[in-house]
Scaffold this active site. Structure first.
Site, PDB file in Angstrom:
ATOM      1  N   LYS A  73      -7.138   8.302   2.902  1.00 50.26           N
ATOM      2  CA  LYS A  73      -6.306   7.422   2.074  1.00 50.26           C
ATOM      3  C   LYS A  73      -7.112   6.942   0.886  1.00 50.26           C
ATOM      4  CE  LYS A  73      -2.554   4.904   1.489  1.00 50.26           C
ATOM      5  NZ  LYS A  73      -2.526   5.415   0.106  1.00 50.26           N
ATOM      6  N   LYS A  97     -13.450   0.407   3.575  1.00 45.01           N
ATOM      7  CA  LYS A  97     -12.389  -0.594   3.354  1.00 45.01           C
ATOM      8  C   LYS A  97     -11.292  -0.498   4.410  1.00 45.01           C
ATOM      9  CE  LYS A  97     -11.385  -0.973  -1.076  1.00 45.01           C
ATOM     10  NZ  LYS A  97     -10.702  -0.803  -2.393  1.00 45.01           N
ATOM     11  N   LYS A 109     -10.560   9.678  -2.467  1.00 43.18           N
ATOM     12  CA  LYS A 109     -10.283   9.250  -3.846  1.00 43.18           C
ATOM     13  C   LYS A 109     -10.134  10.493  -4.690  1.00 43.18           C
ATOM     14  CE  LYS A 109     -10.429   5.049  -5.832  1.00 43.18           C
ATOM     15  NZ  LYS A 109     -10.248   3.781  -5.083  1.00 43.18           N
ATOM     16  N   THR A 193      -2.881  -6.259  -4.297  1.00 43.65           N
ATOM     17  CA  THR A 193      -4.328  -6.383  -4.496  1.00 43.65           C
ATOM     18  C   THR A 193      -4.647  -7.781  -5.031  1.00 43.65           C
ATOM     19  OG1 THR A 193      -4.343  -4.029  -5.001  1.00 43.65           O
ATOM     20  CG2 THR A 193      -6.356  -5.238  -5.480  1.00 43.65           C
ATOM     21  N   ASN A 224      -3.241  -4.840 -14.009  1.00 41.37           N
ATOM     22  CA  ASN A 224      -2.438  -4.989 -12.785  1.00 41.37           C
ATOM     23  C   ASN A 224      -3.048  -5.992 -11.824  1.00 41.37           C
ATOM     24  OD1 ASN A 224      -0.559  -3.176 -13.366  1.00 41.37           O
ATOM     25  ND2 ASN A 224      -1.278  -1.559 -11.966  1.00 41.37           N
ATOM     26  N   SER A 352      -0.420  -0.635   1.181  1.00 34.18           N
ATOM     27  CA  SER A 352      -0.164   0.811   1.165  1.00 34.18           C
ATOM     28  C   SER A 352       0.087   1.308   2.593  1.00 34.18           C
ATOM     29  CB  SER A 352      -1.371   1.573   0.608  1.00 34.18           C
ATOM     30  OG  SER A 352      -1.296   1.673  -0.784  1.00 34.18           O
TER      31      SER A 352
HETATM   32  N1  GLU Z   1      -6.787   2.171  -5.323  1.00 33.19           N
HETATM   33  C1  GLU Z   1      -6.709   1.101  -4.374  1.00 33.19           C
HETATM   34  C2  GLU Z   1      -8.086   0.824  -3.772  1.00 33.19           C
HETATM   35  O1  GLU Z   1      -9.098   1.182  -4.329  1.00 33.19           O
HETATM   36  C3  GLU Z   1      -5.629   1.329  -3.348  1.00 33.19           C
HETATM   37  C4  GLU Z   1      -5.781   2.554  -2.501  1.00 33.19           C
HETATM   38  C5  GLU Z   1      -4.580   2.839  -1.613  1.00 33.19           C
HETATM   39  O2  GLU Z   1      -3.663   2.053  -1.578  1.00 33.19           O
HETATM   40  O3  GLU Z   1      -4.618   3.880  -0.958  1.00 33.19           O
HETATM   41  O4  GLU Z   1      -8.215   0.181  -2.772  1.00 33.19           O
END
Ligand code: GLU
Length: 419
Positions: A73, A97, A109, A193, A224, A352
Site C-alpha cells: 500500500k 507506517k 510507493k 491526513t 492538501n 485509505s
Molecule cells: N501518500 C500517503 C502517505 O504517504 C497515503 C498513502 C495511502 O493512502 O496509501 O501516507
C-alpha cells in the site's frame, strides 16, 4: 530528490535509520537482511502523445518494499526531481507506517518523473492512464493498492481506477484509494491526513501538558495536508502564526485567519500581498519562535544546518521525511520532541484502509464513523508509542519504528521462509 551535495540520499537515510533501530532492538540478522531490501520494483517507460503532436517518453516506477502483513500500500507521486531511491525509501516508510497503525498492509510507493504543473489536463490524463496500464501486472485489490501522494489527487485516482477497470473487464473500485466519493471513495479521506496531524498535535500537547488553546503554530506547506491541518487547528483554538507554499510564506505573530488564507491562496496562487502579514522565506519560517512546527511540504527541510536555530517547542512531521538524521539527533540533544511522520501523518493511509474495506464490502460508512475510527486508532497508537518511549527512554521516532518493525519481524518469522 535528485542529489546535490547538501541533499542526503533518501534510501541511504532510510537504511541508516533502520539500522539504528534494528541494532537497538537486537533484531536478528536474517530479518534485518529481508527488511533492508525491497521485495520488488518495476521501472516503466510511459510514452504519451503531447498536445502539440509530439511524443514524449516519461519514466515511472512502483516499488514494493514488504508484504509480510498484507498487500502493498502506498501513494503515487508526480515530481520532476523524483528518483528511484526516493521511492525505495518512501516504500519502506509505508511498511513501517502501516504496521505502526495496525492496518493490515505492507509498504509501497510509486511515481512518475514529471512536472505536472507544465502538463495540460489531457496530457496528465494520458500519462496517468498509460502509467497505470504499465504497472498493472503488479497491482491489484489484493496485491498492491495505490493512493494519492505529492502532486496527485482524487481525479488522478479516478483515472487509475478507470484504466485498471477497463483493462480488467469489470469495475474495480478497490484498486486505488483516495478516489472521488461517487466512484467508491470514502467520506473523510480528503482531510484524513490533516485531521490525523491535528489529533496527533492534540495528543502530544496533552502529554506535554501544553494548553492547545492559543498554541502558536507554524505550518510549512499549505497544500492538501497543510491547509487541512490549519483548518482543524483553527477549530481547536490554536493560533496559526505562519504558513508557506513552495514560493514562500507569511508571518503574523498575532495569528492568521485560515479561511482568508485559503481564499487568498486559491485566488492568487501564492501568499504574496496577504494583508497584515510579513513575507518570509521557507527557510526563515522554520526558525520562527512557536509552540508547534509542522513541516508539511517536502523531505529534508530540517537539516544539520538549521537544527540549532529551530525555536519550536514541538515538531510534528506532516510530510514524509522532513527531518534529516543529523537534525533528528541534534533536536534530540536539544530536547525538542519530534513526533515522527509514520505516526503523525498516518491518518491518510488509515482512512485509505477504511476506503478499501468499504470498497471490498460494497458497504459505505458515514463520515462520523470514519472520523471516530480514525481517532481511535491514532489515540491508541500515540499512547502505545508514548508509553514505549517513556519505558525504554527512547525518542518518539525510535519508539514508533521499534513497535512497527517488531510486528513485521514477527509476521516474517511466523510465516517462515519459502521454499
Ligand atoms: N501518500 C500517503 C502517505 O504517504 C497515503 C498513502 C495511502 O493512502 O496509501 O501516507
Amino acid at each position: 530528490m535528485r542529489q546535490n551535495a547538501a541533499t542526503p540520499n533518501a534510501w541511504e537515510t532510510a537504511l541508516a535509520q533502520f539500522d539504528q533501530v534494528a541494532k537497538l532492538m537486537s533484531l536478528s540478522v536474517d530479518i534485518s537482511q529481508v527488511l533492508r531490501n525491497f521485495d520488488r520494483a518495476l521501472t516503466v517507460s510511459v510514452p504519451i502523445r503531447m498536445d502539440d503532436g509530439s511524443l514524449k517518453v516519461f519514466t515511472g516506477f512502483r516499488v514494493q518494499h514488504n508484504a509480510a502483513r498484507g498487500p502493498y500500500k502506498g501513494g503515487i507521486r508526480y515530481h520532476p526531481e523524483l528518483t528511484f531511491d526516493d521511492l525505495k525509501a518512501l516504500a519502506m516508510e509505508m511498511t513501517w507506517k502501516c504496521s505502526l497503525a495496525g492496518v493490515p498492509f505492507g509498504g509501497a510507493k510509486g511515481g512518475i518523473v514529471c512536472n505536472p504543473k507544465t502538463l495540460s489536463k489531457g496530457e496528465l490524463e494520458r500519462l496517468t492512464r498509460r502509467y497505470t496500464y504499465a504497472i498493472m501486472p503488479i497491482i491489484g485489490i489484493e496485491k498492491d493498492i495505490p493512493a494519492p501522494d505529492v502532486n496527485t489527487n482524487e481525479q488522478i485516482m479516478a483515472w487509475m481506477m478507470d484504466t485498471y477497470s477497463i483493462n480488467n473487464g469489470y469495475c474495480t473500485p478497490g484498486i486505488v484509494t483516495g478516489k472521488p466519493i461517487n466512484v467508491g471513495g470514502s467520506l473523510g479521506r480528503t482531510d484524513a491526513t490533516g485531521l490525523g496531524i491535528a489529533h496527533t498535535i492534540a495528543n502530544a500537547t496533552r502529554y506535554k501538558k501544553m494548553n492547545p488553546k492559543n498554541l502558536k503554530v507554524v505550518i510549512q506547506g499549505y497544500g492538501n495536508v497543510g491547509s487541512a491541518v490549519g483548518k482543524f487547528l483553527s477549530e481547536m483554538g490554536c493560533r496559526i502564526v505562519a504558513v508557506s507554499s513552495s514560493k514562500g510564506g507569511i508571518y503574523n505573530p498575532k495569528g492568521l485567519d485560515h479561511h482568508a488564507l485559503l481564499k487568498h491562496y486559491q485566488e492568487s496562487g501564492s501568499f504574496d500581498r496577504f494583508p497584515r502579514a510579513e513575507g518570509i522565506t521557507n527557510e526563515s519560517l522554520l526558525e520562527l519562535p512557536c509552540d508547534v512546527l509542522v513541516p508539511a511540504a517536502m523531505s529534508n527541510q530540517i537539516t544539520k544546518e538549521n537544527a540549532d536555530r529551530i525555536r519550536a517547542k514541538l515538531i510534528v512531521e506532516g510530510a514524509n521525511g522532513p527531518t534529516t538524521i543529523e537534525a533528528d539527533r541534534r533536536l534530540n540533544e536539544r530536547k525538542i520532541p519530534v513526533i515522527p511522520d509514520i505516526l503523525a501523518n498516518a491518518g491518510g493511509v488509515i482512512v485509505s484502509y477504511f476506503e478499501w474495506v468499504q470498497d471490498v464490502q460494497c458497504y459505505f460508512w458515514c463520515e462520523h464513523e470514519v472520523n471516530e475510527k480514525l481517532k481511535n486508532i491514532l489515540d491508541r497508537t500515540y499512547e502505545a508509542v508514548h508509553a514505549f518511549a517513556q519505558e525504554k527512554k527512547l525518542s518518539m521516532r525510535t519508539a514508533a519504528m521499534s513497535i512497527a518493525i517488531k510486528r513485521i519481524a514477527d509476521a516474517i518469522s511466523v510465516r517462515g521462509l519459502y521454499p
